[in-house]
Design a protein around this motif. Structure first.
Motif, PDB file in Angstrom:
ATOM      1  N   GLN A  19      -5.455  -0.143   4.388  1.00 58.60           N
ATOM      2  CA  GLN A  19      -5.045  -1.286   5.194  1.00 58.60           C
ATOM      3  C   GLN A  19      -3.681  -1.798   4.758  1.00 58.60           C
ATOM      4  O   GLN A  19      -2.858  -2.183   5.589  1.00 58.60           O
ATOM      5  CB  GLN A  19      -6.102  -2.393   5.088  1.00 58.60           C
ATOM      6  N   GLN A  20      -3.424  -1.790   3.452  1.00 58.13           N
ATOM      7  CA  GLN A  20      -2.128  -2.231   2.953  1.00 58.13           C
ATOM      8  C   GLN A  20      -1.014  -1.312   3.465  1.00 58.13           C
ATOM      9  O   GLN A  20       0.061  -1.785   3.869  1.00 58.13           O
ATOM     10  CB  GLN A  20      -2.116  -2.251   1.423  1.00 58.13           C
ATOM     11  N   LEU A  21      -1.272  -0.005   3.452  1.00 59.03           N
ATOM     12  CA  LEU A  21      -0.267   0.935   3.969  1.00 59.03           C
ATOM     13  C   LEU A  21      -0.026   0.695   5.462  1.00 59.03           C
ATOM     14  O   LEU A  21       1.114   0.735   5.934  1.00 59.03           O
ATOM     15  CB  LEU A  21      -0.735   2.371   3.734  1.00 59.03           C
ATOM     16  N   ALA A  22      -1.109   0.442   6.195  1.00 62.51           N
ATOM     17  CA  ALA A  22      -0.973   0.178   7.631  1.00 62.51           C
ATOM     18  C   ALA A  22      -0.200  -1.116   7.875  1.00 62.51           C
ATOM     19  O   ALA A  22       0.619  -1.193   8.800  1.00 62.51           O
ATOM     20  CB  ALA A  22      -2.351   0.107   8.288  1.00 62.51           C
ATOM     21  N   LEU A  23      -0.431  -2.124   7.055  1.00 64.99           N
ATOM     22  CA  LEU A  23       0.293  -3.382   7.205  1.00 64.99           C
ATOM     23  C   LEU A  23       1.770  -3.210   6.847  1.00 64.99           C
ATOM     24  O   LEU A  23       2.641  -3.835   7.466  1.00 64.99           O
ATOM     25  CB  LEU A  23      -0.331  -4.463   6.321  1.00 64.99           C
ATOM     26  N   THR A  24       2.053  -2.375   5.874  1.00 64.34           N
ATOM     27  CA  THR A  24       3.448  -2.110   5.522  1.00 64.34           C
ATOM     28  C   THR A  24       4.176  -1.457   6.690  1.00 64.34           C
ATOM     29  O   THR A  24       5.317  -1.820   7.018  1.00 64.34           O
ATOM     30  CB  THR A  24       3.521  -1.208   4.280  1.00 64.34           C
ATOM     31  N   PRO A  65      -5.441  -4.042  10.731  1.00 61.67           N
ATOM     32  CA  PRO A  65      -3.974  -4.066  10.730  1.00 61.67           C
ATOM     33  C   PRO A  65      -3.374  -4.077  12.134  1.00 61.67           C
ATOM     34  O   PRO A  65      -2.362  -4.747  12.373  1.00 61.67           O
ATOM     35  CB  PRO A  65      -3.601  -2.781   9.968  1.00 61.67           C
ATOM     36  N   LEU A  66      -3.998  -3.362  13.071  1.00 65.00           N
ATOM     37  CA  LEU A  66      -3.498  -3.348  14.439  1.00 65.00           C
ATOM     38  C   LEU A  66      -3.635  -4.721  15.085  1.00 65.00           C
ATOM     39  O   LEU A  66      -2.705  -5.219  15.728  1.00 65.00           O
ATOM     40  CB  LEU A  66      -4.239  -2.309  15.267  1.00 65.00           C
ATOM     41  N   LEU A  67      -4.798  -5.362  14.906  1.00 67.60           N
ATOM     42  CA  LEU A  67      -4.991  -6.708  15.445  1.00 67.60           C
ATOM     43  C   LEU A  67      -3.999  -7.685  14.817  1.00 67.60           C
ATOM     44  O   LEU A  67      -3.430  -8.531  15.511  1.00 67.60           O
ATOM     45  CB  LEU A  67      -6.422  -7.180  15.182  1.00 67.60           C
ATOM     46  N   ALA A  68      -3.811  -7.558  13.515  1.00 69.24           N
ATOM     47  CA  ALA A  68      -2.881  -8.446  12.822  1.00 69.24           C
ATOM     48  C   ALA A  68      -1.460  -8.260  13.352  1.00 69.24           C
ATOM     49  O   ALA A  68      -0.733  -9.244  13.554  1.00 69.24           O
ATOM     50  CB  ALA A  68      -2.925  -8.174  11.315  1.00 69.24           C
TER      51      ALA A  68
END
Length: 220
Positions: A19-24, A65-68
């Motif tokens: 999730q952290q990688l996706a948020l990055t 991450p997509l929703l965020a």
């Protein structure tokens, strides 16, 4: 380049490495979209606070991450408008109800369908649930409008402040009020717990009101 103040007691929701990688990656996309408008610190703050809004109630954690990212983009767009950093002149309408799962989502779907790119619409809830009412999705599908990709979300100050019209549906005193803004309260039955047959007349009344609003805004 300001964002809403953060509390000193703010604690970030737990997050996995994936999730952290996706948020990055999401932060990089947002930085490109808002280049010259907001700095990296503001973008990351909005992205992570948006993530936290869904972390406690997400049905599928992999979609967080997509929703965020989607919610952060909406909020940043609204903030840019509020701060006079970007405004394309299109009217913006915000539809609010309690759970952001039925009435406000149907209104959003009809508004986007009829207005196209000539206006902007957002939706939110005072107590957003974890998914859209499946019977509301089915009712809208009968009209050829797919709202299945939408998701319940809260309202935020910058989104309310950026709207030209705020339409409330059943959220009462929980709905935000900002002086000088145009408000409409639509009294409609709540589709929660109702079957498809019962939701159809609610859907049709929502469309009638959306069409009237678009006429008043001289959109369509």
């Amino acid at each position: 380049m300001r964002g809403p103040p953060m509390s000193n007691t703010y604690e970030r929701a737990p997050i996995t490495l994936d999730q952290q990688l996706a948020l990055t990656t999401a932060a990089t996309r947002l930085a490109g979209d808002f280049d010259g408008v907001f700095g990296q610190e503001t973008i990351e703050r909005f992205l992570h606070t948006s993530y936290d809004q869904f972390a406690g109630r997400a049905v599928v954690a992999n979609f967080l991450p997509l929703l965020a990212e989607r919610f952060a983009r909406q909020r940043l767009t609204a903030l840019a408008r509020v701060e006079g950093l970007h405004h394309d002149g299109r009217p913006t309408v915000l539809f609010l109800c309690v759970h952001n799962a039925g009435r406000s989502q149907m209104a959003l779907g009809f508004f986007q369908h009829h207005a196209g790119d000539n206006a902007i619409a957002w939706s939110g809830g005072s107590e957003p649930t974890d998914q859209i009412n499946p019977n509301a999705v089915a009712a809208m599908a009968e009209r050829g409008i797919d709202i299945s990709a939408e998701y319940p979300k809260p309202w935020t100050d910058e989104v309310v402040r950026a709207a030209d019209v705020v339409v409330t549906m059943g959220c009462g005193d929980a709905c935000p009020v900002f002086p000088g803004k145009r408000y409409e309260d639509w009294v409609l039955d709540d589709p929660a717990g109702q079957d498809l047959e019962a939701i159809r007349p609610i859907r049709d009344e929502v469309e009638r009101r959306v069409l009237r609003l678009l006429d008043e805004l001289e959109v369509r």
